[in-house]
Design a protein around this motif. Structure first.
Motif, PDB file in Angstrom:
ATOM      1  N   GLU A 298     -12.790  10.180   9.739  1.00 40.88           N
ATOM      2  CA  GLU A 298     -12.667  11.200   8.957  1.00 40.88           C
ATOM      3  C   GLU A 298     -11.644  11.347   8.014  1.00 40.88           C
ATOM      4  N   GLY A 299     -11.592  12.036   7.052  1.00 39.65           N
ATOM      5  CA  GLY A 299     -10.347  12.353   6.064  1.00 39.65           C
ATOM      6  C   GLY A 299     -10.484  11.485   4.960  1.00 39.65           C
ATOM      7  N   ASP A 300      -9.409  11.520   4.141  1.00 33.97           N
ATOM      8  CA  ASP A 300      -9.285  10.750   2.939  1.00 33.97           C
ATOM      9  C   ASP A 300      -9.171   9.319   3.110  1.00 33.97           C
ATOM     10  N   LEU A 301     -10.280   8.578   2.970  1.00 37.51           N
ATOM     11  CA  LEU A 301     -10.112   7.084   3.449  1.00 37.51           C
ATOM     12  C   LEU A 301      -9.083   6.345   2.336  1.00 37.51           C
ATOM     13  N   ASN A 302      -9.368   6.622   1.196  1.00 41.02           N
ATOM     14  CA  ASN A 302      -8.308   6.209   0.153  1.00 41.02           C
ATOM     15  C   ASN A 302      -6.714   6.199   0.762  1.00 41.02           C
ATOM     16  N   LEU A 303      -6.320   7.217   0.984  1.00 38.13           N
ATOM     17  CA  LEU A 303      -5.243   7.451   1.547  1.00 38.13           C
ATOM     18  C   LEU A 303      -5.065   6.617   2.616  1.00 38.13           C
ATOM     19  N   GLN A 304      -5.799   6.575   3.583  1.00 42.38           N
ATOM     20  CA  GLN A 304      -5.515   5.796   4.764  1.00 42.38           C
ATOM     21  C   GLN A 304      -5.436   4.353   4.594  1.00 42.38           C
ATOM     22  N   ILE A 305      -6.485   3.909   3.489  1.00 41.27           N
ATOM     23  CA  ILE A 305      -6.338   2.306   3.398  1.00 41.27           C
ATOM     24  C   ILE A 305      -5.143   2.054   2.615  1.00 41.27           C
ATOM     25  N   SER A 306      -4.796   2.833   1.610  1.00 41.83           N
ATOM     26  CA  SER A 306      -3.533   2.671   0.691  1.00 41.83           C
ATOM     27  C   SER A 306      -2.342   2.539   1.815  1.00 41.83           C
ATOM     28  N   GLY A 307      -2.327   3.390   2.624  1.00 43.36           N
ATOM     29  CA  GLY A 307      -1.205   3.260   3.450  1.00 43.36           C
ATOM     30  C   GLY A 307      -1.464   1.830   4.379  1.00 43.36           C
ATOM     31  N   LEU A 308      -2.274   1.379   4.894  1.00 44.28           N
ATOM     32  CA  LEU A 308      -2.511   0.308   5.682  1.00 44.28           C
ATOM     33  C   LEU A 308      -2.146  -0.841   5.018  1.00 44.28           C
ATOM     34  N   ILE A 309      -2.729  -1.201   3.705  1.00 41.46           N
ATOM     35  CA  ILE A 309      -2.387  -1.971   2.506  1.00 41.46           C
ATOM     36  C   ILE A 309      -0.814  -2.071   2.488  1.00 41.46           C
ATOM     37  N   ALA A 310      -0.181  -1.075   2.413  1.00 43.95           N
ATOM     38  CA  ALA A 310       1.298  -0.910   2.247  1.00 43.95           C
ATOM     39  C   ALA A 310       2.041  -1.528   3.299  1.00 43.95           C
ATOM     40  N   ALA A 311       1.343  -1.111   4.731  1.00 41.74           N
ATOM     41  CA  ALA A 311       2.092  -1.698   5.883  1.00 41.74           C
ATOM     42  C   ALA A 311       1.873  -3.092   5.783  1.00 41.74           C
ATOM     43  N   LEU A 312       0.612  -3.673   5.772  1.00 41.40           N
ATOM     44  CA  LEU A 312       0.340  -5.140   5.572  1.00 41.40           C
ATOM     45  C   LEU A 312       1.397  -5.755   4.499  1.00 41.40           C
ATOM     46  N   ILE A 313       1.450  -5.268   3.590  1.00 41.24           N
ATOM     47  CA  ILE A 313       2.213  -6.034   2.470  1.00 41.24           C
ATOM     48  C   ILE A 313       3.620  -6.177   2.921  1.00 41.24           C
ATOM     49  N   ALA A 314       4.199  -4.904   3.527  1.00 41.78           N
ATOM     50  CA  ALA A 314       5.517  -5.015   4.013  1.00 41.78           C
ATOM     51  C   ALA A 314       5.735  -5.788   5.113  1.00 41.78           C
ATOM     52  N   GLY A 315       4.612  -6.102   6.223  1.00 40.30           N
ATOM     53  CA  GLY A 315       4.764  -6.940   7.112  1.00 40.30           C
ATOM     54  C   GLY A 315       4.640  -8.370   6.698  1.00 40.30           C
ATOM     55  N   LEU A 316       4.047  -8.687   5.745  1.00 43.96           N
ATOM     56  CA  LEU A 316       4.143  -9.990   5.117  1.00 43.96           C
ATOM     57  C   LEU A 316       5.402 -10.375   4.583  1.00 43.96           C
ATOM     58  N   SER A 317       5.994  -9.381   3.797  1.00 47.53           N
ATOM     59  CA  SER A 317       7.511  -9.659   3.226  1.00 47.53           C
ATOM     60  C   SER A 317       8.523  -9.864   4.206  1.00 47.53           C
ATOM     61  N   GLU A 318       8.417  -9.271   5.171  1.00 45.83           N
ATOM     62  CA  GLU A 318       9.236  -9.572   6.374  1.00 45.83           C
ATOM     63  C   GLU A 318       9.130 -10.733   7.106  1.00 45.83           C
ATOM     64  N   ALA A 319       7.979 -11.330   6.971  1.00 52.07           N
ATOM     65  CA  ALA A 319       7.457 -12.516   7.749  1.00 52.07           C
ATOM     66  C   ALA A 319       8.123 -13.559   6.904  1.00 52.07           C
ATOM     67  N   LYS A 320       8.034 -13.437   5.652  1.00 56.39           N
ATOM     68  CA  LYS A 320       8.514 -14.692   4.638  1.00 56.39           C
ATOM     69  C   LYS A 320       9.944 -14.423   4.638  1.00 56.39           C
ATOM     70  N   GLU A 321      10.698 -13.673   5.067  1.00 54.17           N
ATOM     71  CA  GLU A 321      12.201 -13.611   5.235  1.00 54.17           C
ATOM     72  C   GLU A 321      12.656 -14.392   6.436  1.00 54.17           C
TER      73      GLU A 321
END
Length: 102
Positions: A79-102
């Motif tokens: 339930e809820g605003d799926l766009n908002l939930q997916i945006s947060g998930l994508i941001a977290a995944l990108i942050a995780g990928l950035s940390e893995a490269k460092e």
């Protein structure tokens, strides 16, 4: 079947509290499933068994028990605003990928 007391659902979107009767029913299903899977494990040890078809059969049995248990627990849709939930998930995944490269 009684609907009380309720068991708290997993902290996963769509999972809801379940009655003790439903939990007991699914636990019984899991025992039957495990007995069948152990039989398949024994069949896998036989040299003249087609492992490919055995694997296909095992997968279908696992899918069948999953469907049966879902029919009892009836997980809900997210339930809820799926766009908002997916945006947060994508941001977290990108942050995780950035940390893995460092």
């Amino acid at each position: 079947m009684s609907d009380d007391p309720k068991h708290v659902g997993l902290p996963v979107a769509g999972y809801v509290a379940q009655s003790a009767d439903k939990v007991a029913l699914v636990n019984n299903n899991k025992l039957v499933e495990e007995a069948v899977l152990r039989l398949l494990d024994q069949l896998a040890e036989l040299p003249d068994v087609d492992k490919r078809w055995l694997s296909i059969g095992r997968t279908e049995i696992e899918k069948g028990f999953m469907a049966i248990n879902r029919s009892v627990f009836r997980p809900a849709r997210v339930e809820g605003d799926l766009n908002l939930q997916i945006s947060g998930l994508i941001a977290a995944l990108i942050a995780g990928l950035s940390e893995a490269k460092e």
